[in-house]
Design an enzyme around this catalytic site. Structure first.
Site, PDB file in Angstrom:
ATOM      1  N   GLU A 184       0.841  -1.201   0.000  1.00 52.64           N
ATOM      2  CA  GLU A 184       0.000   0.000   0.000  1.00 52.64           C
ATOM      3  C   GLU A 184       0.868   1.240   0.000  1.00 52.64           C
ATOM      4  OE1 GLU A 184      -2.367   3.350   1.839  1.00 52.64           O
ATOM      5  OE2 GLU A 184      -0.492   2.464   2.495  1.00 52.64           O
ATOM      6  N   GLU A 185       1.894   1.209   0.824  1.00 52.39           N
ATOM      7  CA  GLU A 185       2.745   2.387   0.997  1.00 52.39           C
ATOM      8  C   GLU A 185       3.549   2.723  -0.268  1.00 52.39           C
ATOM      9  OE1 GLU A 185       2.398   4.267   3.518  1.00 52.39           O
ATOM     10  OE2 GLU A 185       1.756   3.070   5.237  1.00 52.39           O
ATOM     11  N   ASP A 198      -8.214   1.935   7.448  1.00 53.01           N
ATOM     12  CA  ASP A 198      -6.846   2.430   7.611  1.00 53.01           C
ATOM     13  C   ASP A 198      -6.851   3.550   8.648  1.00 53.01           C
ATOM     14  OD1 ASP A 198      -4.119   2.844   7.173  1.00 53.01           O
ATOM     15  OD2 ASP A 198      -4.325   2.918   4.992  1.00 53.01           O
TER      16      ASP A 198
HETATM   17 CO    CO Z   1      -1.942   3.293   6.159  1.00 48.41          CO
END
Ligand code: CO
Length: 346
Positions: A206-207, A229
């Site tokens: 995701e990052e 999140d």
């Molecule tokens: Co996050």
């Protein structure tokens, strides 16, 4: 759930190197008697239900970290950042490097004032290219003997602290809190036999640009998608005055608008009804960054990013409320029941 979160925080999972945290979550899912699948990019998935609309819950299991790019002749390591680590948070920290021979500890040193000369700028932030990781060796050979190789990942050492009001602070609360919520919701839904197919996704990378989310969105094209999140709160000291206050402990926030997505107004309405009926507090937020929801929305899902308010995002002291975590899990359970009920009644 608090215990589960603490355990998860302590398992490393730098983006692209998620195997440890994936195996940890896989074991938790299998303990519930549910099969866990892994796709090609490395997402972990669990499914319940065999009829009805497809609801996807997603939380990313990757975290920020560093990777070894070079071993210097003096034995120290050069690094590259994985994800949005702020250079200001690097020096003076302890790292845990994952090597072929197990975990190696290092420190990110800083030139002390005692050694500084006129030419040193004391106010300048030491950038990642200048940082060296000291693993206590004097030569490249010694460092290699410890098992360290180029491309080995490392995380900043986690140090879990609590502030009054059941607020947990540590590196990696983003998004291990979401990961723990998914396990909790799966546990609550597994025997309910609702007319809804729920896919739980613990996503990777995701990052680095929502990579795992794109794969899961493309593969399953869910009808409803909830990205669970953390979301930067604005209630800490010196956090600017651009945004309306979002407080730790005052409930999950509907993250309606960020850098890459506008969440579904239809889901906003639905969640407001569900939260009201179940007496769950809700907040609203906008701001920079984005979530896995932005990627899955592109495949046609009604999408809502659920933000667990968090102070000091991406720092070694990310703080979030245990109460908000519990309320988010409850909200996700209740919204699933509502979607199932709406489907049943056509
Ligand atoms: Co996050």
């Amino acid at each position: 759930m608090k215990e589960l979160l603490e355990e998860m925080i302590n398992v490393p999972g730098v983006s692209g190197y998620e195997e440890d945290i994936r195996e940890y979550i896989r074991a938790k899912v299998e303990e519930l008697g549910i099969e866990a699948e892994e796709d090609n990019i490395g997402n972990l998935l669990a499914k319940v239900g065999d009829k009805g609309p497809v609801v996807m819950f997603m939380a990313h299991m990757d975290e920020l970290g560093l990777v070894v790019t070079k071993i210097e002749d003096d034995g120290s390591l050069r690094i590259r950042k994985v994800g949005g680590i702020d250079d200001r948070t690097l020096v003076g920290r302890v790292v845990k490097i994952k090597t072929q021979k197990g975990t190696v500890t290092g420190v990110l040193g800083l030139k002390p004032p005692h050694l500084m000369t006129e030419s040193d700028d004391r106010k300048k932030v030491v950038s990642w290219e200048e940082v060296r990781v000291d693993v206590g060796t004097r030569s490249k050979k010694e460092t290699e003997k410890l098992g360290v190789r180029v491309l080995d990942p490392m995380v900043l050492k986690k140090d879990i602290t609590y502030l009054p009001g059941n607020i947990i602070c540590s590196r990696g609360v983003d998004d291990r809190m979401g990961c723990a919520i998914l396990v909790e919701v799966l546990k609550a839904l597994k025997d309910k036999k609702l007319p809804v197919r729920v896919i739980f996704v613990w996503s990777v990378q995701e990052e680095l640009g929502l990579k795992g989310a794109k794969v899961a969105g493309f593969t399953y094209r869910p009808d409803f998608m909830f990205a669970i999140d953390t979301m930067t709160s604005t209630d800490g000291p010196k956090q600017g005055d651009t945004y309306e206050k979002v407080f730790l402990g005052d409930g999950p926030a509907l993250r309606m608008f960020d850098n890459y997505a506008i969440a579904s107004p239809k889901l906003r309405k639905l969640l407001e009804e569900v939260a009201k009926a179940s007496k769950i507090p809700l907040q609203y937020g906008s701001g920079g960054g984005t979530t896995d929801g932005a990627a899955v929305q592109d495949f046609g899902a009604l999408m809502m990013a659920i933000g667990i308010p968090m102070r000091y995002t991406h720092s070694p002291t990310e703080c979030a409320s245990i109460k908000d975590m519990e309320n988010t899990a409850k909200l996700m359970l209740k919204v699933t029941e509502r979607i199932a009920k709406d489907f049943k009644h056509g």
